[in-house]
Design a protein around this motif. Structure first.
Motif, PDB file in Angstrom:
ATOM      1  N   ASP B  87      45.240  38.223  31.538  1.00 61.35           N
ATOM      2  CA  ASP B  87      45.343  38.617  32.940  1.00 61.35           C
ATOM      3  C   ASP B  87      44.091  39.378  33.382  1.00 61.35           C
ATOM      4  O   ASP B  87      43.572  39.164  34.472  1.00 61.35           O
ATOM      5  N   ASP B  88      43.614  40.257  32.508  1.00 64.21           N
ATOM      6  CA  ASP B  88      42.387  41.001  32.809  1.00 64.21           C
ATOM      7  C   ASP B  88      41.206  40.046  32.986  1.00 64.21           C
ATOM      8  O   ASP B  88      40.392  40.211  33.901  1.00 64.21           O
ATOM      9  N   VAL B  89      41.123  39.066  32.102  1.00 64.75           N
ATOM     10  CA  VAL B  89      40.003  38.117  32.164  1.00 64.75           C
ATOM     11  C   VAL B  89      40.083  37.297  33.450  1.00 64.75           C
ATOM     12  O   VAL B  89      39.064  37.092  34.127  1.00 64.75           O
ATOM     13  N   VAL B  90      41.282  36.867  33.808  1.00 62.48           N
ATOM     14  CA  VAL B  90      41.442  36.069  35.027  1.00 62.48           C
ATOM     15  C   VAL B  90      41.018  36.880  36.254  1.00 62.48           C
ATOM     16  O   VAL B  90      40.287  36.395  37.116  1.00 62.48           O
ATOM     17  N   ARG B  91      41.422  38.151  36.283  1.00 63.47           N
ATOM     18  CA  ARG B  91      41.017  39.011  37.395  1.00 63.47           C
ATOM     19  C   ARG B  91      39.499  39.184  37.434  1.00 63.47           C
ATOM     20  O   ARG B  91      38.877  39.128  38.499  1.00 63.47           O
ATOM     21  N   GLU B  92      38.928  39.386  36.261  1.00 66.86           N
ATOM     22  CA  GLU B  92      37.476  39.572  36.181  1.00 66.86           C
ATOM     23  C   GLU B  92      36.750  38.309  36.638  1.00 66.86           C
ATOM     24  O   GLU B  92      35.720  38.396  37.330  1.00 66.86           O
ATOM     25  N   LEU B  93      37.282  37.152  36.284  1.00 67.06           N
ATOM     26  CA  LEU B  93      36.679  35.886  36.733  1.00 67.06           C
ATOM     27  C   LEU B  93      36.695  35.805  38.250  1.00 67.06           C
ATOM     28  O   LEU B  93      35.721  35.373  38.873  1.00 67.06           O
ATOM     29  N   GLU B  94      37.788  36.229  38.844  1.00 69.94           N
ATOM     30  CA  GLU B  94      37.881  36.202  40.307  1.00 69.94           C
ATOM     31  C   GLU B  94      36.832  37.115  40.937  1.00 69.94           C
ATOM     32  O   GLU B  94      36.148  36.733  41.887  1.00 69.94           O
ATOM     33  N   VAL B  95      36.731  38.330  40.378  1.00 71.44           N
ATOM     34  CA  VAL B  95      35.747  39.286  40.893  1.00 71.44           C
ATOM     35  C   VAL B  95      34.339  38.712  40.769  1.00 71.44           C
ATOM     36  O   VAL B  95      33.551  38.749  41.719  1.00 71.44           O
ATOM     37  N   LEU B  96      34.029  38.182  39.600  1.00 73.34           N
ATOM     38  CA  LEU B  96      32.679  37.653  39.361  1.00 73.34           C
ATOM     39  C   LEU B  96      32.376  36.474  40.273  1.00 73.34           C
ATOM     40  O   LEU B  96      31.255  36.333  40.769  1.00 73.34           O
ATOM     41  N   ASN B  97      33.371  35.624  40.511  1.00 69.27           N
ATOM     42  CA  ASN B  97      33.135  34.487  41.401  1.00 69.27           C
ATOM     43  C   ASN B  97      32.863  34.948  42.829  1.00 69.27           C
ATOM     44  O   ASN B  97      32.005  34.391  43.507  1.00 69.27           O
ATOM     45  N   ALA B  98      33.569  35.970  43.259  1.00 70.24           N
ATOM     46  CA  ALA B  98      33.326  36.524  44.595  1.00 70.24           C
ATOM     47  C   ALA B  98      31.910  37.098  44.682  1.00 70.24           C
ATOM     48  O   ALA B  98      31.199  36.882  45.671  1.00 70.24           O
ATOM     49  N   CYS B  99      31.482  37.805  43.620  1.00 69.05           N
ATOM     50  CA  CYS B  99      30.127  38.368  43.586  1.00 69.05           C
ATOM     51  C   CYS B  99      29.083  37.267  43.585  1.00 69.05           C
ATOM     52  O   CYS B  99      28.045  37.383  44.243  1.00 69.05           O
ATOM     53  N   LEU B 100      29.372  36.203  42.856  1.00 71.99           N
ATOM     54  CA  LEU B 100      28.438  35.082  42.780  1.00 71.99           C
ATOM     55  C   LEU B 100      28.217  34.489  44.162  1.00 71.99           C
ATOM     56  O   LEU B 100      27.073  34.205  44.554  1.00 71.99           O
ATOM     57  N   GLU B 101      29.288  34.340  44.903  1.00 70.36           N
ATOM     58  CA  GLU B 101      29.172  33.800  46.272  1.00 70.36           C
ATOM     59  C   GLU B 101      28.274  34.680  47.127  1.00 70.36           C
ATOM     60  O   GLU B 101      27.406  34.199  47.843  1.00 70.36           O
ATOM     61  N   LYS B 102      28.515  35.990  47.039  1.00 70.67           N
ATOM     62  CA  LYS B 102      27.715  36.928  47.822  1.00 70.67           C
ATOM     63  C   LYS B 102      26.246  36.850  47.412  1.00 70.67           C
ATOM     64  O   LYS B 102      25.349  36.870  48.272  1.00 70.67           O
ATOM     65  N   LEU B 103      26.011  36.752  46.130  1.00 69.90           N
ATOM     66  CA  LEU B 103      24.634  36.655  45.630  1.00 69.90           C
ATOM     67  C   LEU B 103      23.966  35.393  46.152  1.00 69.90           C
ATOM     68  O   LEU B 103      22.832  35.427  46.645  1.00 69.90           O
ATOM     69  N   ASN B 104      24.675  34.264  46.059  1.00 70.44           N
ATOM     70  CA  ASN B 104      24.099  33.004  46.525  1.00 70.44           C
ATOM     71  C   ASN B 104      23.788  33.053  48.018  1.00 70.44           C
ATOM     72  O   ASN B 104      22.748  32.571  48.452  1.00 70.44           O
ATOM     73  N   TYR B 105      24.693  33.674  48.760  1.00 64.01           N
ATOM     74  CA  TYR B 105      24.486  33.800  50.195  1.00 64.01           C
ATOM     75  C   TYR B 105      23.216  34.595  50.494  1.00 64.01           C
ATOM     76  O   TYR B 105      22.376  34.185  51.295  1.00 64.01           O
ATOM     77  N   LYS B 106      23.060  35.728  49.792  1.00 60.04           N
ATOM     78  CA  LYS B 106      21.895  36.587  50.017  1.00 60.04           C
ATOM     79  C   LYS B 106      20.603  35.892  49.590  1.00 60.04           C
ATOM     80  O   LYS B 106      19.567  36.024  50.241  1.00 60.04           O
ATOM     81  N   ILE B 107      20.668  35.193  48.474  1.00 59.57           N
ATOM     82  CA  ILE B 107      19.474  34.503  47.956  1.00 59.57           C
ATOM     83  C   ILE B 107      19.020  33.440  48.958  1.00 59.57           C
ATOM     84  O   ILE B 107      17.834  33.327  49.274  1.00 59.57           O
TER      85      ILE B 107
END
Lengths: 120, 120
Positions: B87-107
């Motif tokens: 469950d922790d890993v799944v939550r972390e994956l969600e967080v990281l995917n959201a961050c990835l989107e933000k990073l891609n947008y900024k880049i």
DNA sequence: ATACAACTTAAAGTATACTTTAAGTCAAGC
DNA sequence: GCTTGACTTAAAGTATACTTTAAGTTGTAT
């Protein structure tokens, strides 16, 4: 907005906000009678910083990045930092997905054992 | 297998292997003249432990889990720990995917600025 | 005017997970 | 038989990122 309100809005300790400011990760926040009064621009920076921390960006990289956000001549450098971070996040996603598979496999395995025990 | 060989095989410091053993995360490794001699079973435990550490499982949870791996009566409890971790890993994956989107947008945003500068 | 709550600072302390150090043991080569 | 290199231990030290503490200031309610 006061530090307490910001703290509650984003679920981050007031001491952490002060720490980020001291480290130069958040720019100096305007003060009224010595008391911090966060602007809309401050809040946007905080949101971004918290997001990057969740993405695993360390304090040093964040400091390096945030020290350039006002500087139009550093666009390329800023982009490079975010690309580094993106690559790190992508690698971390791969690692976590591999771990998730292993976890699911083990959990299923235990479930089978428990099912077999039940049948006895 | 010696501690040095294990260290090189898995890219983990010998001191870390000793630390895990001291903490009870890795069972006592057989010794010849006081020198560790890792068995195949030891290696499998090490692989699992390293994978769980990468998955973000903390030392306490890992200790709790590894202390039960020989105990058939604890299957349910072991499964529960792995489910918590999943469950922790799944939550972390969600967080990281959201961050990835933000990073891609900024880049992308920075790329547009750089392209516009080039045209001048 | 005084008490109180919320803010301020600088500096020291904490949590987690190792990592390094110091002092010693042991088998192998010279 | 002595040096060398790799191992051993327990204990102290380190890195990172905060968090807590102590001492002080300020605006507001009584």
């Amino acid at each position: 907005m006061t530090i307490k309100e910001v703290s509650e809005k984003y679920g981050v300790e007031a001491s952490t906000l002060r720490y980020y400011e001291k480290e130069g990760i958040l720019s100096l926040v305007p003060k009224v009678n010595g008391v911090r009064n966060y602007t809309e621009a401050n809040l946007q920076n905080i949101e971004f910083v918290l997001c990057m921390r969740k993405a695993g960006m360390n304090i040093e990289r964040l400091k390096r990045y945030m020290s350039m956000i006002q500087d139009d001549s550093k666009t390329l450098e800023r982009k490079k930092i975010l690309e580094e971070q993106r690559d790190d996040v992508v690698r971390e996603l791969e690692v976590l997905n591999a771990c998730l598979e292993k976890l699911n496999y083990k959990i299923e395995h235990y479930q089978k054992i428990l099912d077999a025990e039940k049948k006895l």
